[in-house]
Design a protein around this motif. Structure first.
Motif, PDB file in Angstrom:
ATOM      1  N   LEU A  85       0.823  -1.205   0.000  1.00 39.17           N
ATOM      2  CA  LEU A  85       0.000   0.000   0.000  1.00 39.17           C
ATOM      3  C   LEU A  85       0.858   1.255   0.000  1.00 39.17           C
ATOM      4  N   ASN A  86       0.349   2.282  -0.662  1.00 35.75           N
ATOM      5  CA  ASN A  86       0.993   3.589  -0.638  1.00 35.75           C
ATOM      6  C   ASN A  86      -0.059   4.660  -0.370  1.00 35.75           C
ATOM      7  N   THR A  87       0.394   5.866  -0.169  1.00 37.10           N
ATOM      8  CA  THR A  87      -0.540   6.931   0.238  1.00 37.10           C
ATOM      9  C   THR A  87      -1.590   7.219  -0.838  1.00 37.10           C
ATOM     10  N   ASP A  88      -1.276   6.916  -2.088  1.00 37.90           N
ATOM     11  CA  ASP A  88      -2.258   7.113  -3.160  1.00 37.90           C
ATOM     12  C   ASP A  88      -3.428   6.137  -3.074  1.00 37.90           C
ATOM     13  N   ASP A  89      -3.286   5.112  -2.275  1.00 36.05           N
ATOM     14  CA  ASP A  89      -4.373   4.137  -2.110  1.00 36.05           C
ATOM     15  C   ASP A  89      -5.397   4.596  -1.072  1.00 36.05           C
ATOM     16  N   THR A  90      -5.116   5.697  -0.412  1.00 30.72           N
ATOM     17  CA  THR A  90      -6.054   6.213   0.587  1.00 30.72           C
ATOM     18  C   THR A  90      -7.362   6.630  -0.057  1.00 30.72           C
TER      19      THR A  90
END
Length: 113
Positions: A85-90
């Protein structure tokens, strides 16, 4: 009456994992085709993945290789396993029962350190 209920969202660190669940009840069409979408801040709801009755899957370019969708027809449940997961998946993740054209209420996923 068909109901679609997502669960499993929460807070994850970058590089971490979460598994979302989508339970479909009351459907006369069996579990059928189910899709996952997500809506991130400032963007429209976007398609993430799809799973067909036979288990065939397709994924959006931004999640391919990191997310895996699976199903357990005996439990009327579809899962979305999210890794790396990365912050763009928020965002808020939604499940859609295609035959009934019905959405769940969504579950929030936040990726942050």
């Amino acid at each position: 009456q068909v109901q679609v209920v997502e669960s499993g969202g929460g807070l994850a660190q970058p590089g971490g994992s979460l598994r979302l669940s989508c339970v479909v009840s009351g459907s006369p069409f069996s579990l059928g085709i189910v899709e996952w979408y997500r809506q991130t801040t400032g963007h429209q709801r976007a398609w993430v993945a799809q799973i067909l009755r036979g288990g065939s899957t397709t994924y959006g370019a931004s999640v391919k290789g990191r997310f895996t969708v699976s199903r357990d027809d005996a439990k009327n449940t579809v899962y979305l396993q999210m890794t790396s997961l990365n912050t763009d998946d928020t965002g808020v993740y939604y499940c859609k029962h295609v035959a009934a054209n019905l959405w769940g209420q969504g579950t929030q996923v936040t990726v942050s350190s």
